[in-house]
Scaffold this active site. Sequence first.
Site, short mmCIF file in Angstrom:
data_model
loop_
_atom_site.label_atom_id
_atom_site.label_comp_id
_atom_site.label_asym_id
_atom_site.label_seq_id
_atom_site.Cartn_x
_atom_site.Cartn_y
_atom_site.Cartn_z
N HIS A 1 43.80 81.63 109.41
CA HIS A 1 43.54 82.27 108.12
C HIS A 1 42.79 81.36 107.16
O HIS A 1 42.21 81.83 106.18
CB HIS A 1 44.86 82.72 107.49
CG HIS A 1 45.49 83.87 108.21
ND1 HIS A 1 45.46 85.15 107.73
CD2 HIS A 1 46.13 83.93 109.40
CE1 HIS A 1 46.07 85.96 108.59
NE2 HIS A 1 46.50 85.23 109.62
N ASP B 1 37.81 78.36 100.51
CA ASP B 1 38.80 79.40 100.80
C ASP B 1 38.44 80.05 102.13
O ASP B 1 37.25 80.31 102.38
CB ASP B 1 38.76 80.46 99.70
CG ASP B 1 40.13 81.05 99.40
OD1 ASP B 1 40.96 81.09 100.31
OD2 ASP B 1 40.35 81.47 98.25
P1 ADQ Z 1 45.90 82.84 100.18
O1 ADQ Z 1 45.43 81.44 100.00
O2 ADQ Z 1 47.26 83.13 99.69
O3 ADQ Z 1 45.75 83.32 101.71
P2 ADQ Z 1 44.20 85.12 99.14
O4 ADQ Z 1 43.33 85.60 100.24
O5 ADQ Z 1 43.51 85.04 97.82
O6 ADQ Z 1 44.79 83.70 99.36
O7 ADQ Z 1 45.41 86.11 99.02
C1 ADQ Z 1 46.28 86.03 97.95
C2 ADQ Z 1 47.09 87.32 97.87
O8 ADQ Z 1 48.09 87.11 96.90
C3 ADQ Z 1 46.25 88.51 97.45
O9 ADQ Z 1 46.61 89.63 98.20
C4 ADQ Z 1 46.63 88.70 95.97
O10 ADQ Z 1 46.65 90.03 95.53
C5 ADQ Z 1 48.01 88.14 95.92
N1 ADQ Z 1 48.25 87.58 94.59
C6 ADQ Z 1 47.55 86.64 93.97
N2 ADQ Z 1 48.03 86.42 92.73
C7 ADQ Z 1 49.07 87.26 92.58
C8 ADQ Z 1 50.02 87.50 91.54
N3 ADQ Z 1 50.03 86.83 90.37
N4 ADQ Z 1 50.97 88.42 91.75
C9 ADQ Z 1 51.02 89.09 92.92
N5 ADQ Z 1 50.17 88.91 93.94
C10 ADQ Z 1 49.22 88.00 93.77
C11 ADQ Z 1 45.30 82.74 102.94
C12 ADQ Z 1 43.93 82.04 102.91
C13 ADQ Z 1 42.87 83.00 102.39
C14 ADQ Z 1 42.85 84.28 103.23
C15 ADQ Z 1 44.25 84.85 103.37
C16 ADQ Z 1 44.29 86.00 104.38
O11 ADQ Z 1 44.00 80.88 102.10
O12 ADQ Z 1 41.59 82.38 102.41
O13 ADQ Z 1 42.02 85.23 102.61
O14 ADQ Z 1 45.17 83.86 103.83
O15 ADQ Z 1 43.80 85.59 105.62
#
Ligand code: ADQ
Length: 470
Positions: free
Chosen positions: A168, A376
């Site tokens: 991921h 990311d």
């Molecule tokens: P993350 O680093 O956690 O995931 P991301 O892809 O941005 O990053 O996903 C974050 C999730 O958390 C999103 O679904 C978002 O809606 C949720 N989120 C963020 N802030 C929030 C808040 N305040 N309250 C509730 N929900 C919140 C890792 C990798 C990424 C990759 C994903 C999936 O680092 O690059 O995209 O896995 O593979």
Amino acid sequence: MALATATTSRDSLIVVANRLPVHRVRGGSVGEWETSPGGLVTALYPLLRERGGWWVGWSGSAGGDARVFEHEGISLRPVPLSRGELEHFYEGFSNETLWPLYHDALRTAQFHRDWWRTYVEINSRFAEAVCSLAAPGSAVWVHDYHLQLVPGMLRSSRPDLRIGFFLHIPFPPIELFGRLPWRREILEGLLGADVVGFQTRLMAQNFLRAARAYTRARGAGSVLHFGGRSLRVLPFPISIDVDEFGRIAAEPGTLARAAGLRRRIGENRKIILGVDRLDYTKGIDVRLRAFEEVLRRGDLTTRGACMVQVAVPSRGGVDEYAAMRRLVEQTVGHINGEYGEPGRVAVHYLHRNLSRDDLIVYYRAADVMMVTPLRDGMNLVAKEYVASRPDETGVLVLSEFAGAASELRQAVGVNPFDVDGMAGALVRACSMPEREQRHRMRAMRRRVRAYDLYAWAESFLGVLAEDPPG
Ligand code: ADQ
């Protein structure tokens, strides 16, 4: 007929991830579980139910036992981890060695032999758990950087299994990956899979190069030959449940709440939104600095614009994360001290988890979405914003170092290391004519609709079901 084939072992699926897809109900009685929100769970639950599958993972709290249980029609197999193991395996090797190294060494990666030994031990505990329950010929889908040795371990004890692995987070360029004292072991672990998936083509290429340089793997294009077998190395850009976001975004209740939020913030102010896990890779601090720069130059004023930053608490036990939280909070305080007025702050800062519905209210209210990670794997927030804009307005400002940038090409691209460039992009985003907004948003919405979370899971499992390449 369909039922008979659905229960053969070839169809059964075992998902292996650091965390189980459930958490204990707070205040509930012992043994009560709730499904955790999140994309992976959304995509894989229906498949697991249909194919008759297992999910192997850690329960989320130290200790516990390995007794299997059922939840919403899925069989779950917990892998117990002690407090000390969590420190070495999870906080240590996973989050202080691999996470920074794989994210362009944005923080210095720590190399400790004790942590590595525990990483090997825990990976083999996960592999044993899979072996104990996998029917002959089952498909096993291993997820993420915590478990990179599992495919190789499964390969040597259970060559009958079809093994897939998906990373991921980014796979770094060889110049960085090569620093890892255990680079060969990690690569050979991954080479145990039949299919190794990455978020982007570039990340897959980084892996192919490293595998050819540090192991006996050979091959051209996306096929590698290793240990007398062949495997596929491919990009599978992860996505979101696009229809679900679109549906909630279009609900009258969501629209009413978004309008209420706008009224409270100020009808004529541009809302610039950031939504992230509070992680040093996400570029929250640089985004705030860019906003400050714009205010300092007078290109925007607090009468005309405000920033809303929603940050989910994350990995508070790791020093670098506590330091990042302090920096973000100090910067917010500083900007508000310099540019705020009574009743009108420059930056609204929320340090908390929001429900999906609440998040979509913010997405609908925001004129500009700032997604500015320094690195990311994908970044789902960028896709969630696009999916939550059925009226086709709104501007996405997106870092070129997010995996999502290779798909969402109509976003306003930024280099998050360039404060002036970011400030310029922010001003441009705030003044973009509606016609241009629609033009860009329409194209991005087409892309996210064409390849959603379900398409992602199906395409990975489709390739995993194919015969090995020649
Ligand atoms: P993350 O680093 O956690 O995931 P991301 O892809 O941005 O990053 O996903 C974050 C999730 O958390 C999103 O679904 C978002 O809606 C949720 N989120 C963020 N802030 C929030 C808040 N305040 N309250 C509730 N929900 C919140 C890792 C990798 C990424 C990759 C994903 C999936 O680092 O690059 O995209 O896995 O593979």
